[in-house]
Design an enzyme around this catalytic site. Structure first.
Site, PDB file in Angstrom:
ATOM      1  N   ARG A 225       0.788  -1.288  -0.067  1.00 30.08           N
ATOM      2  CA  ARG A 225       0.119  -0.016   0.128  1.00 30.08           C
ATOM      3  C   ARG A 225       0.826   1.311  -0.040  1.00 30.08           C
ATOM      4  O   ARG A 225       1.966   1.184   0.437  1.00 30.08           O
ATOM      5  CB  ARG A 225      -1.112   0.038   1.199  1.00 30.08           C
ATOM      6  CG  ARG A 225      -1.970  -1.024   1.282  1.00 30.08           C
ATOM      7  CD  ARG A 225      -2.998  -0.523   0.253  1.00 30.08           C
ATOM      8  NE  ARG A 225      -4.234  -1.272   0.048  1.00 30.08           N
ATOM      9  CZ  ARG A 225      -4.555  -2.174  -0.817  1.00 30.08           C
ATOM     10  NH1 ARG A 225      -3.742  -2.669  -1.459  1.00 30.08           N
ATOM     11  NH2 ARG A 225      -5.723  -2.776  -0.758  1.00 30.08           N
ATOM     12  N   HIS A 273      -1.749  -0.260  -9.817  1.00 30.05           N
ATOM     13  CA  HIS A 273      -2.350  -1.175  -8.805  1.00 30.05           C
ATOM     14  C   HIS A 273      -2.902  -2.291  -9.655  1.00 30.05           C
ATOM     15  O   HIS A 273      -4.110  -2.829  -9.571  1.00 30.05           O
ATOM     16  CB  HIS A 273      -3.252  -0.431  -8.130  1.00 30.05           C
ATOM     17  CG  HIS A 273      -3.723  -0.879  -6.894  1.00 30.05           C
ATOM     18  ND1 HIS A 273      -4.009  -0.266  -5.870  1.00 30.05           N
ATOM     19  CD2 HIS A 273      -4.135  -2.295  -6.479  1.00 30.05           C
ATOM     20  CE1 HIS A 273      -4.680  -1.131  -4.699  1.00 30.05           C
ATOM     21  NE2 HIS A 273      -4.336  -2.517  -5.338  1.00 30.05           N
TER      22      HIS A 273
HETATM   23  N1  LIG Z   1      -1.122  -4.224  -5.235  1.00 34.62           N
HETATM   24  C1  LIG Z   1      -2.184  -5.313  -5.335  1.00 34.62           C
HETATM   25  O1  LIG Z   1      -2.634  -5.541  -6.342  1.00 34.62           O
HETATM   26  C2  LIG Z   1      -2.709  -6.033  -3.965  1.00 34.62           C
HETATM   27  C3  LIG Z   1      -3.529  -7.049  -3.823  1.00 34.62           C
HETATM   28  C4  LIG Z   1      -3.449  -7.688  -2.950  1.00 34.62           C
HETATM   29  C5  LIG Z   1      -3.186  -7.395  -1.644  1.00 34.62           C
HETATM   30  N2  LIG Z   1      -2.509  -6.170  -1.500  1.00 34.62           N
HETATM   31  C6  LIG Z   1      -1.757  -5.698  -0.338  1.00 34.62           C
HETATM   32  O2  LIG Z   1      -1.159  -6.813   0.469  1.00 34.62           O
HETATM   33  C7  LIG Z   1      -1.349  -6.490   1.886  1.00 34.62           C
HETATM   34  C8  LIG Z   1      -1.059  -7.883   2.364  1.00 34.62           C
HETATM   35  O3  LIG Z   1      -1.878  -8.786   1.905  1.00 34.62           O
HETATM   36  P1  LIG Z   1      -2.003 -10.295   2.732  1.00 34.62           P
HETATM   37  O4  LIG Z   1      -3.234 -11.126   2.408  1.00 34.62           O
HETATM   38  O5  LIG Z   1      -0.685 -10.982   2.940  1.00 34.62           O
HETATM   39  O6  LIG Z   1      -2.338  -9.771   4.416  1.00 34.62           O
HETATM   40  P2  LIG Z   1      -2.326 -10.550   5.694  1.00 34.62           P
HETATM   41  O7  LIG Z   1      -2.157 -12.002   5.440  1.00 34.62           O
HETATM   42  O8  LIG Z   1      -3.165  -9.662   6.785  1.00 34.62           O
HETATM   43  O9  LIG Z   1      -0.637 -10.302   6.173  1.00 34.62           O
HETATM   44  C9  LIG Z   1      -0.077  -9.239   6.353  1.00 34.62           C
HETATM   45  C10 LIG Z   1       1.288  -9.399   7.142  1.00 34.62           C
HETATM   46  O10 LIG Z   1       1.940  -7.999   7.389  1.00 34.62           O
HETATM   47  C11 LIG Z   1       2.231  -8.107   9.047  1.00 34.62           C
HETATM   48  N3  LIG Z   1       2.066  -7.084   9.569  1.00 34.62           N
HETATM   49  C12 LIG Z   1       1.071  -6.156   9.978  1.00 34.62           C
HETATM   50  N4  LIG Z   1       1.239  -5.254  10.687  1.00 34.62           N
HETATM   51  C13 LIG Z   1       2.423  -5.211  11.050  1.00 34.62           C
HETATM   52  C14 LIG Z   1       3.384  -4.340  11.776  1.00 34.62           C
HETATM   53  N5  LIG Z   1       2.953  -3.271  12.596  1.00 34.62           N
HETATM   54  N6  LIG Z   1       4.697  -4.872  11.979  1.00 34.62           N
HETATM   55  C15 LIG Z   1       5.104  -6.111  11.412  1.00 34.62           C
HETATM   56  N7  LIG Z   1       4.270  -6.960  10.457  1.00 34.62           N
HETATM   57  C16 LIG Z   1       3.019  -6.429  10.549  1.00 34.62           C
HETATM   58  C17 LIG Z   1       1.309  -9.407   9.409  1.00 34.62           C
HETATM   59  O11 LIG Z   1       2.054  -9.906  10.768  1.00 34.62           O
HETATM   60  P3  LIG Z   1       1.426 -11.073  11.456  1.00 34.62           P
HETATM   61  O12 LIG Z   1       1.568 -12.265  10.498  1.00 34.62           O
HETATM   62  O13 LIG Z   1       2.152 -11.186  12.822  1.00 34.62           O
HETATM   63  O14 LIG Z   1       0.086 -10.917  11.749  1.00 34.62           O
HETATM   64  C18 LIG Z   1       1.392 -10.324   8.453  1.00 34.62           C
HETATM   65  O15 LIG Z   1       2.430 -11.219   8.162  1.00 34.62           O
HETATM   66  C19 LIG Z   1      -2.965  -6.224   2.064  1.00 34.62           C
HETATM   67  O16 LIG Z   1      -3.242  -5.621   3.077  1.00 34.62           O
HETATM   68  C20 LIG Z   1      -2.876  -5.204   0.596  1.00 34.62           C
HETATM   69  O17 LIG Z   1      -2.767  -4.087   1.087  1.00 34.62           O
HETATM   70  C21 LIG Z   1      -2.101  -5.486  -2.752  1.00 34.62           C
END
Ligand SMILES: NC(=O)c1ccc[n+]([C@@H]2O[C@H](COP(=O)([O-])OP(=O)(O)OC[C@H]3O[C@@H](n4cnc5c(N)ncnc54)[C@H](OP(=O)(O)O)[C@@H]3O)[C@@H](O)[C@H]2O)c1
Length: 310
Positions: A225, A273
């Site tokens: 993001r 995006h």
């Molecule tokens: N560009 C695009 O096309 C696209 C598409 C889809 C998603 N995205 C982005 O990708 C992001 C990640 O997706 P996801 O499905 O992998 O999310 P997720 O499964 O919720 O994983 C988020 C990760 O970030 C870690 N995290 C959160 N807050 C943190 C902090 N304060 N310090 C350190 N680590 C932290 C979490 O730690 P824990 O494991 O310990 O909870 C987890 O490992 C989404 O939120 C979205 O913004 C982008």
């Protein structure tokens, strides 16, 4: 009869209607699916914030909101949303993110841009890339997407470090966590990929101090993001040579305004995006599974922690 409201952009309805009906049939769910209901009759909302619903108050018998998006930063603070919010974890989305991240990491690793951006008739010997095993790649965020990308990079032999909020075990990845783990994850990294959610705790995680921990002449790819990066610090690091090049898929303001310095910067690649998109067929299966669970009084999958913001 279960009533499922589809509340997203009209073009998404065209894309999702048939896959959702097929997934409901496959899961044995007898549901009415549509874009218009009396709110008081709706059991579930298949949801994108770009659709018409933002006030959930009239949905008095709602059991859950099932997001079509993985990133939920625009939904978590909605005070009218009192039922579980489930984010999208879809293996089609994960696969496309793995392809996008490994593609851009390999592009930087192999120095492809040098050869793509001008054939000037000069034979430059001695420009082969080192082996992947000699590069440290840091993946910030080890959730559904980050862990899958980290594992794919391990398969390519990169030295992969990852960082999450809580302790993690991902095969082949040196995992760090919490505020104390960030320096070790970033230090001397040749490349950083950001796959963190946008929360109050992650804003500007890539700031001047943290960019300085990376190896001089390193690379950043951000499909996470926009607010994860301090834009001014990023531009300063590109101008000073601390960063060699960055590829950005997400921005604080989208579409990225025409006058934004990223567009004209020679060391920035902007992609609109498109890193990874939810795929209607696989996402519909996830939604059907969550409705099946809701009706069977089993716990929902992928419930958002509203306090943590993701
Ligand atoms: N560009 C695009 O096309 C696209 C598409 C889809 C998603 N995205 C982005 O990708 C992001 C990640 O997706 P996801 O499905 O992998 O999310 P997720 O499964 O919720 O994983 C988020 C990760 O970030 C870690 N995290 C959160 N807050 C943190 C902090 N304060 N310090 C350190 N680590 C932290 C979490 O730690 P824990 O494991 O310990 O909870 C987890 O490992 C989404 O939120 C979205 O913004 C982008």
């Amino acid at each position: 009869m279960i009533n499922v409201l589809f509340s997203a952009q009209p073009k998404s309805w065209t894309e999702y209607e048939a896959p959702l009906r097929a997934a409901f049939a496959q899961a044995g769910i007898d549901a009415q699916l549509g874009t218009e209901f009396d709110p008081a009759d709706v059991d579930y909302i298949v949801y994108a914030p770009s659709g018409p619903v933002s006030d959930f108050t009239p949905f008095t018998k709602l059991k859950a909101v099932l997001s079509l998006w993985a990133g939920v930063e625009t939904m978590v603070d909605n005070p009218t949303l009192k039922v579980p919010l489930c984010r999208m974890v879809d293996h089609g989305l994960t696969e496309s993110m793995v392809e996008w991240v490994t593609g851009h990491v390999l592009r930087y690793h192999l120095g492809m841009d040098k050869f793509l951006s001008g054939q000037d008739g000069v034979w430059r010997a001695g420009t082969a890339a080192p082996l992947a095993r000699d590069r440290k790649v840091c993946v910030l965020g080890l959730g559904a997407l980050g862990a899958a990308c980290a594992q794919a990079l391990v398969q390519l032999n990169f030295r992969v470090h990852g960082w999450a909020r809580s302790p993690k075990q991902v095969e082949g990845v040196t995992c760090h966590h919490g505020a104390d783990g960030l320096d070790a994850a970033l230090s001397d990294a040749d490349m950083v990929a950001l796959l963190l959610p946008d929360t109050r705790a992650t804003e500007n995680v890539l700031n001047a101090r943290n960019i300085a921990l990376m190896r001089r002449g390193s690379f950043v790819v951000n499909p996470g993001r926009g607010p994860l990066i301090d834009d001014d610090a990023l531009i300063a690091a590109l101008d000073s040579g601390q960063l060699a090049h960055v590829t950005l898929d997400v921005f604080r303001v989208e579409p990225l305004p025409k006058e934004h310095p990223f567009w004209a910067h020679p060391k920035v690649t902007v992609t609109p995006h498109i890193a990874a998109e939810t795929k209607a067929t696989t996402a519909s299966e996830v939604i059907a599974e969550n409705i099946r669970r809701g009706e069977g009084e089993e716990p929902f999958l992928h419930v958002v922690d509203r306090a943590a913001g993701y």
